[in-house]
Design an enzyme around this catalytic site. Structure first.
Site, PDB file in Angstrom:
ATOM      1  N   LYS A 281       6.625 -24.862 -31.959  1.00 33.84           N
ATOM      2  CA  LYS A 281       7.913 -25.233 -32.550  1.00 33.84           C
ATOM      3  C   LYS A 281       7.714 -25.665 -34.006  1.00 33.84           C
ATOM      4  CE  LYS A 281      10.104 -27.063 -28.330  1.00 33.84           C
ATOM      5  NZ  LYS A 281      11.255 -26.151 -28.250  1.00 33.84           N
ATOM      6  N   ARG A 355      11.273 -23.186 -17.503  1.00 39.09           N
ATOM      7  CA  ARG A 355      11.605 -22.287 -16.390  1.00 39.09           C
ATOM      8  C   ARG A 355      10.365 -21.925 -15.587  1.00 39.09           C
ATOM      9  NH1 ARG A 355      14.098 -18.105 -20.630  1.00 39.09           N
ATOM     10  NH2 ARG A 355      14.421 -20.120 -21.652  1.00 39.09           N
TER      11      ARG A 355
HETATM   12  N1  BES Z   1      12.587 -28.051 -24.176  1.00 41.06           N
HETATM   13  C1  BES Z   1      13.114 -26.902 -24.803  1.00 41.06           C
HETATM   14  C2  BES Z   1      14.633 -26.885 -24.850  1.00 41.06           C
HETATM   15  C3  BES Z   1      15.294 -27.940 -25.699  1.00 41.06           C
HETATM   16  C4  BES Z   1      15.736 -27.649 -26.954  1.00 41.06           C
HETATM   17  C5  BES Z   1      15.537 -29.195 -25.174  1.00 41.06           C
HETATM   18  C6  BES Z   1      16.371 -28.609 -27.701  1.00 41.06           C
HETATM   19  C7  BES Z   1      16.154 -30.138 -25.931  1.00 41.06           C
HETATM   20  C8  BES Z   1      16.592 -29.847 -27.196  1.00 41.06           C
HETATM   21  C9  BES Z   1      12.671 -25.653 -24.059  1.00 41.06           C
HETATM   22  O1  BES Z   1      11.436 -25.735 -23.456  1.00 41.06           O
HETATM   23  C10 BES Z   1      12.595 -24.559 -25.055  1.00 41.06           C
HETATM   24  O2  BES Z   1      11.805 -24.655 -25.934  1.00 41.06           O
HETATM   25  N2  BES Z   1      13.416 -23.533 -24.884  1.00 41.06           N
HETATM   26  C11 BES Z   1      13.444 -22.440 -25.787  1.00 41.06           C
HETATM   27  C12 BES Z   1      13.509 -21.179 -24.987  1.00 41.06           C
HETATM   28  C13 BES Z   1      13.322 -19.918 -25.794  1.00 41.06           C
HETATM   29  C14 BES Z   1      11.912 -19.846 -26.341  1.00 41.06           C
HETATM   30  C15 BES Z   1      13.628 -18.718 -24.933  1.00 41.06           C
HETATM   31  C16 BES Z   1      14.656 -22.591 -26.671  1.00 41.06           C
HETATM   32  O3  BES Z   1      15.711 -23.025 -26.180  1.00 41.06           O
HETATM   33  O4  BES Z   1      14.559 -22.325 -27.854  1.00 41.06           O
HETATM   34 MN    MN Z   2       9.862 -25.246 -24.778  1.00 37.83          MN
END
Ligand code: BES
Ligand code: MN
Ligand code: ZN
Length: 501
Positions: A281, A355
């Protein structure tokens, strides 16, 4: 915080502050603005009299969360009178009352007041529901997340008295229920608030164990060996990149006299820190990813409440706790993992880790014999795009199960919104080399994630709650501090209680 009931008339209650609700009885005419018609909701004429002069000035409108504080109110034993706006009389409900109690706590503690009395408004809400709402809201309002500030003021309300009328036993039960739920919600918020160096998977497991011992739940915490033994390839794929050992936390509630054919499974995402892994990230905002275990913490809090409220239904909670880290051992985009169910997963994006851990959690819950599943997870940024920081995203593969959940959710007064799971979306998570891909295109991101989970719930009735936008309050609100919200706990407790034999 101590909570108690008083059956005296409000004007005779000796307290540092008496809180009474003011509702606006005006109704907007067609397109026009109405003059507010504030009404002090108190059957005790002395309380209405004490507020009469300030009401006559027109400075009190009854607008929600409006506060007017009077000192030495004439004719009352209370040292102060707080007139607390409750919004339109027509729409006033227990959900508003809960927030008003939180607002009363936050307003008064900021003035270093330690105890107060809240006059139960005798309108719109049944007395036991009202007592429960005030207690729950009071606990929620009393929580502040500034643990690590050296100058933490630690202003807290120590005691609330609810001035009520009605059947004493019923009101005392309601008070106890409110306390259990309010404290459990704060227990969850407490876990979520901790930074990842102080809330590792191991520590989360220890906290669950300690809580379980206190309330009489069975709790097991397993490490990497068990994951491998159970062939949890999706969970382990995430955990393998971290030096912190993962924790598979299982909490069991098995009461006497429970219905034989129902076994609820609560599955929680417990990513104690989500860096994104190799699909790392951006630095900006990454610190927030300590709350990526909020779904797991919610389920632990729900189990605490259930153990104390004792509904007659069997419940098992499964929390998948691990960090998501980049390292020389971490899984990489393109890797294929075999989930516990036997399905092969192509890892398109290591940041879609929630997931993965849930896939094995849902499968394990089914293997343990759960007949109905609910998961909670801070699963997608896309749910924030869809529903903002206001509504939880709800998904369901079974309408009767959804109806039950929606009813409980309505009762609990939390904002949630159902999103679809049409088969058409399956396209988005197709893989060219494995059964399924862990990530798809950006469009419909929250749905794509839910579609992935659906494959692992299989034919078991299942609800998925995406709490990414709602588990963390971005701003202070009059009734709740900025920080971990404990969202979904109240709906889930209500939902579980609805199955009691
Ligand atoms: N933990 C994150 C989702 C999240 C984002 C929670 C913002 C709280 C605030 C999750 O694991 C994630 O990173 N999801 C990705 C999925 C994508 C790579 C398909 C996302 O939402 O960007
Ligand atoms: Mn994530
Ligand atoms: Zn995550």
């Amino acid at each position: 915080m101590n909570t108690n009931l008083s059956f005296s008339v409000a004007s005779q209650v000796e307290t540092d502050c008496l809180v009474v609700v003011v509702l606006d009885q005006s109704e907007k005419g067609q397109g026009g603005k109405d003059k507010p018609a504030p009404v002090v909701v108190a059957s005790d004429g002395a309380v209405r009299d004490a507020a009469k002069d300030v009401i006559a000035t027109g400075e009190v409108t009854g607008k929600i969360f409006e506060t007017t504080l009077l000192h030495r109110p004439a004719g009352l034993k209370a040292k102060r009178l707080l007139l607390l706006g409750g919004g339109k009389a027509k729409t006033f409900s227990a959900a508003e009352l809960l927030k008003l109690a939180g607002a009363a706590v936050r307003t008064l503690k900021s003035k270093s007041i330690r105890s107060f009395a809240f006059a139960l408004p005798e309108t719109g809400v049944a007395a036991p529901d009202g007592v429960r709402a005030i207690v729950e809201g009071g606990f929620v309002g009393n929580f502040d997340p500034d643990y690590y500030k050296s100058d933490r003021k630690d202003q807290k309300i120590d005691a609330v008295t609810i001035v009520a009328k009605g059947d004493q036993k019923a009101l005392e039960d309601a008070l106890q229920t409110g306390r259990t739920i309010g404290e459990s919600q704060n227990f969850t918020r407490d876990l979520v608030n901790e930074p990842s160096n102080r809330m590792t998977p191991t520590i989360l497991g220890e906290r669950a164990k300690k809580m379980a011992a206190e309330v009489g739940l069975n709790c097991e915490v397993h490490g990497a060996d068990k994951l491998k033994e159970l062939k949890m390839g999706a969970f382990w794929g995430v955990a393998q990149g971290s030096d912190e050992p993962p924790a598979l936390i299982i909490l069991r509630y098995e009461p006497e006299g429970a219905a034989k054919d129902v076994h609820l499974g609560l599955v929680g995402k417990g990513i104690t820190f989500d860096t994104g892994g190799i699909s790392i990230k951006p630095a900006d905002g990454m610190e927030k990813m300590k709350y990526d275990m909020a779904g797991g913490a919610t389920m632990i809090g729900v189990m605490r409440a259930i153990a104390l409220l004792k509904p007659k239904v069997r419940v098992t909670a499964i929390i998948l706790a691990t960090e998501n880290m980049p390292s020389g051992k971490a899984q990489k985009p393109g890797d294929v993992q075999i989930a516990m169910s036997g399905k092969s997963i192509e890892i398109i994006n290591t940041d879609a880790e929630g997931r993965l851990v849930l896939a094995d959690g849902l499968c394990y819950a089914r293997q343990l014999g759960c007949t109905h599943l609910v998961d909670a997870a801070t699963l997608t940024g896309a749910v924030v795009v869809a529903l903002g920081y206001v509504n939880v995203g709800v998904f369901a593969n079974d309408n009767p199960m959804y109806e039950r959940f929606a009813k409980a959710n309505q009762q609990a007064g939390e904002q949630m919104w159902r999103l679809p799971l049409d088969d058409d979306y399956k396209e988005n998570i197709k893989s060219s080399i494995a059964d399924i891909a862990n990530a798809g295109p950006r469009h419909g991101g929250a749905i794509n994630a839910a579609m992935f989970l659906k494959e692992f719930a299989e034919d078991t009735p299942w609800i998925h709650l995406d709490i990414a936008g709602t588990a963390w309050m971005e701003e202070n609100k009059p009734w709740i501090a900025k920080g971990p919200s404990g969202v979904a706990l109240r709906s889930l407790v209500e939902f579980v209680q609805g199955w009691s034999a």
